[in-house]
Design an enzyme around this catalytic site. Structure first.
Site, short mmCIF file in Angstrom:
data_model
loop_
_atom_site.label_atom_id
_atom_site.label_comp_id
_atom_site.label_asym_id
_atom_site.label_seq_id
_atom_site.Cartn_x
_atom_site.Cartn_y
_atom_site.Cartn_z
CG ASP A 130 50.77 140.70 62.37
OD1 ASP A 130 50.16 141.05 61.34
OD2 ASP A 130 50.59 139.60 62.93
CD GLU A 138 43.18 133.42 77.09
OE1 GLU A 138 43.57 134.60 77.00
OE2 GLU A 138 43.06 132.65 76.13
CG ASN A 143 45.53 143.37 72.05
OD1 ASN A 143 45.22 142.25 71.67
ND2 ASN A 143 45.22 143.82 73.25
N GLY A 200 41.36 135.40 67.77
CA GLY A 200 42.22 136.40 68.41
C GLY A 200 41.85 137.84 68.11
CB ALA A 201 42.02 140.90 70.12
CB SER A 255 42.71 140.19 64.70
OG SER A 255 42.35 141.39 64.05
CB THR A 310 33.16 140.30 69.05
OG1 THR A 310 33.29 141.42 68.20
CG2 THR A 310 33.52 139.04 68.28
CE LYS A 366 38.42 135.34 62.77
NZ LYS A 366 39.25 136.54 62.52
CD GLU A 376 40.65 136.02 79.13
OE1 GLU A 376 40.54 137.18 79.56
OE2 GLU A 376 40.84 135.04 79.86
CB SER A 416 35.03 144.15 71.32
OG SER A 416 34.28 143.53 70.30
CB ILE A 435 48.08 148.59 56.63
CG1 ILE A 435 46.95 148.29 55.64
CG2 ILE A 435 48.62 150.02 56.48
CD1 ILE A 435 47.28 148.49 54.19
P1 NAD Z 1 36.84 142.32 67.87
O1 NAD Z 1 35.81 141.93 68.85
O2 NAD Z 1 36.47 143.28 66.83
O3 NAD Z 1 37.41 141.03 67.10
C1 NAD Z 1 37.97 139.94 67.80
C2 NAD Z 1 38.00 138.73 66.89
O4 NAD Z 1 36.68 138.23 66.70
C3 NAD Z 1 38.56 139.00 65.49
O5 NAD Z 1 39.38 137.92 65.12
C4 NAD Z 1 37.30 139.05 64.64
O6 NAD Z 1 37.53 138.70 63.29
C5 NAD Z 1 36.44 138.01 65.32
N1 NAD Z 1 35.00 138.15 65.11
C6 NAD Z 1 34.29 139.27 64.87
N2 NAD Z 1 32.98 138.98 64.75
C7 NAD Z 1 32.86 137.64 64.92
C8 NAD Z 1 31.75 136.74 64.91
N3 NAD Z 1 30.51 137.16 64.72
N4 NAD Z 1 32.00 135.42 65.12
C9 NAD Z 1 33.25 134.98 65.35
N5 NAD Z 1 34.33 135.79 65.35
C10 NAD Z 1 34.14 137.11 65.14
O7 NAD Z 1 38.07 142.82 68.74
P2 NAD Z 1 39.41 143.54 68.26
O8 NAD Z 1 39.02 144.91 67.78
O9 NAD Z 1 40.19 142.66 67.38
O10 NAD Z 1 40.21 143.65 69.62
C11 NAD Z 1 39.99 144.65 70.55
C12 NAD Z 1 39.10 144.16 71.67
O11 NAD Z 1 39.62 142.98 72.22
C13 NAD Z 1 39.01 145.15 72.80
O12 NAD Z 1 37.70 145.24 73.28
C14 NAD Z 1 39.90 144.54 73.87
O13 NAD Z 1 39.61 144.93 75.15
C15 NAD Z 1 39.69 143.10 73.63
N6 NAD Z 1 40.84 142.33 74.14
C16 NAD Z 1 40.66 141.56 75.26
C17 NAD Z 1 41.73 140.87 75.79
C18 NAD Z 1 41.57 140.02 77.02
O14 NAD Z 1 42.37 139.13 77.22
N7 NAD Z 1 40.59 140.21 77.86
C19 NAD Z 1 42.98 140.94 75.19
C20 NAD Z 1 43.12 141.72 74.04
C21 NAD Z 1 42.02 142.42 73.54
#
Ligand code: NAD
Length: 485
Positions: free
Chosen positions: A95, A459, A154, A151-152, A179, A233, A177, A251, A230, A29
């Site tokens: 994206d 990293e 953002n 990956g996340a 997000s 996760t 993989k 991270e 997060s 979306i």
């Molecule tokens: P998220 O934790 O919901 O998802 C991150 C990734 O993990 C996604 O690809 C998701 O599909 C995957 N995932 C979820 N459950 C899993 C499981 N049980 N096993 C394996 N993979 C799984 O995070 P988000 O909402 O995509 O991103 C936001 C979060 O990421 C925020 O908390 C942010 O602070 C953090 N973040 C950290 C950094 C850093 O470098 N420290 C950078 C960007 C974002």
């Protein structure tokens, strides 16, 4: 008509696009309009198997190449990314919804920096010679093997490159993989690496939700998992990786402090607070969302902050004049709006913003709360949106203790003209990535990562090499072996 953002297929395995429509459809979306611009399918078990077996097989040959050869490929990929910066930036904007003004300078460019930097290091990953009289030990820096990157949403291009480039430089292969929210950009990274000469199967991309991530993390063929996501996760993925004794880089999230002393240059401090809260509409893990301002300059700081925040241009992210985009999804927007309501209920004072913007798409006004106290929900939890909490403080000792009173420890910043104090304060803060009179710079040359619940490993920089390689030590005896019997 097919939207230009629609990829040829969902996955990229063994050097080509691969589809399996049996996987759950994942709509993409565009956050600025709410329009569906593409669809990909989550990886089925057959796709996961194909990616892992391909990556496992490709790694052996890749590791046998010289570092110079691997580095040349990565550096060529960096050049291609830079040549295509505009197209890649437009895709990044589709994206994520982030404005083109940002993506043109922060995404493919940062990815290219990582490919160039680690490409440059690849040839110098050597061991040591340790003399022991006549005998000696030598060490070799070896690849870990098959790495998984998750990956996340953002920074989809940057995250794929920050993980892929050091992994490949060290001779590993990767299954990445993205997000499920932002599945498009990593496919382009995979395509470019092949174009640059990487052997098929060295860098693969599979789509999917947490379930697919889980299948990758628990596979016994996988040697290392690098997650950006997060804290909840991260705890799950770390535990799953530990069960298989795999290496990890985590991270994770943050609630970082940005401390502004009353001798600071107000405009620079305001600029730091804006960069540390409103870039990418606040969807940055290292953001300094707890802005501690010393009492003497509080009102002056707030007035200047409100004035400059009023200059944000919300609008079409593809218009380069736009400086502030939407939240990545409707769901993320609702989460952030929930926090804004919580802030109001718990008694924080709205200085500016405080509501959804009156336009299509998932836009929230850049929001500043003042008179925030340490116990308030908005001061304790990661919001991941454009919500800045300003807290007052009186003494250095007090602010350091309050800044550290959190489970997180990703970043921290200090603004002051007193350099002795700046270094002392940073020295006492529990955070991995710190800033003095600046905020949120992330050059590839500098290590990036957190302490406490914000993560494990680093990293970027030479530090990342340590997390994508291991040392073999070899004892060489020149004389006879003595034994007890
Ligand atoms: P998220 O934790 O919901 O998802 C991150 C990734 O993990 C996604 O690809 C998701 O599909 C995957 N995932 C979820 N459950 C899993 C499981 N049980 N096993 C394996 N993979 C799984 O995070 P988000 O909402 O995509 O991103 C936001 C979060 O990421 C925020 O908390 C942010 O602070 C953090 N973040 C950290 C950094 C850093 O470098 N420290 C950078 C960007 C974002």
């Amino acid at each position: 008509m097919t939207h230009p953002a629609q990829p040829k297929a969902s996955h990229f395995i063994n050097g080509e696009y691969v589809e399996d429509t049996a996987g759950t459809p994942i709509p993409v979306i565009y956050a600025a309009t709410g329009e569906q611009i593409a669809t990909v399918h989550a990886a089925t078990p057959a796709i996961v198997e194909q990616a892992l077996s391909t990556a496992k097989a490709a790694q052996k040959e890749w590791a046998k190449m010289t570092g110079t050869e691997r580095g040349r490929i990565l550096r060529r990929a960096a050049d291609i990314m830079r040549e295509r910066n505009r197209d890649l930036s437009v895709l990044e904007t589709y994206d994520t919804g982030k404005p083109l003004q940002e993506t043109l300078v922060a995404d493919a460019t940062s990815g290219a920096d990582a490919l160039e930097y680690f490409g440059g290091l690849a040839a110098s990953l050597t061991g040591e010679h340790i003399p022991l009289g006549e005998d000696w030990v030598y060490t070799k820096r070896e690849a870990l093997g098959l790495c998984v990157g998750i990956g996340a949403w953002n920074y989809p291009t940057q995250i794929a490159c920050w993980k892929g480039a050091p992994a490949l430089a060290c001779g590993n292969s990767m299954v990445f993989k993205p997000s499920e929210t932002t599945p498009l950009c990593a496919l382009k990274v995979a395509e470019i690496l092949i174009e640059a000469g990487a052997p098929a199967g060295v860098f693969n991309v599979v789509q999917g939700m947490g379930e697919v991530g889980g299948a990758l993390v628990t596979d016994p063929r996988v040697d290392k998992v690098s997650l950006t996501g997060s804290v909840p996760t991260g705890k799950k993925v770390y535990a799953a990786a530990a069960a298989g004794m795999k290496h990890v880089t985590m991270e994770l999230g943050g609630k970082s402090p940005l401390i502004i002393f009353d001798d600071a240059d107000i405009d620079n401090a305001v600029g730091g607070a804006i960069n540390g809260n409103f870039y990418s509409s606040g969807q940055v893990c290292s953001n300094g969302t707890r802005v501690f301002v010393q009492k003497g300059i509080k009102e002056k700081f707030l007035a200047r902050l409100a004035e400059r925040t009023g200059n944000a241009i919300l609008g079409d992210p593809m218009d380069e004049a736009t400086s502030f985009g939407p939240m990545v999804t409707e769901n993320q927007m609702n989460i952030v709006l929930g926090y804004i309501e919580k802030g109001k209920e718990e008694g924080a004072r709205v200085i500016c913003g405080g509501a959804r913007a009156d336009m299509d798409g998932y836009y929230i006004q850049p929001t500043v709360f003042a008179d925030v106290t340490d116990e308030m929900t908005i001061a304790r939890e990661e919001i991941f949106g454009p919500v800045m909490s300003v807290l007052d403080f009186e003494t250095e000792e007090e602010v350091v203790a309050r800044a550290n009173d959190t489970e997180f420890g990703l970043s921290a910043g200090v603004f002051t003209k007193d350099f002795t104090r700046a270094h002392r304060v940073i020295g006492n803060l529990e955070a991995g990535s710190c800033f003095i009179n600046s905020y949120n710079d992330a050059p590839v040359e500098a290590p990036f990562g957190g302490v406490k619940a914000s993560g494990v490993g680093r990293e970027n920089s030479k530090e990342a090499i340590k997390h994508f390689s291991q040392v073999k030590s070899v004892y060489v005896r020149m004389g006879d072996v003595e034994a007890a019997f």
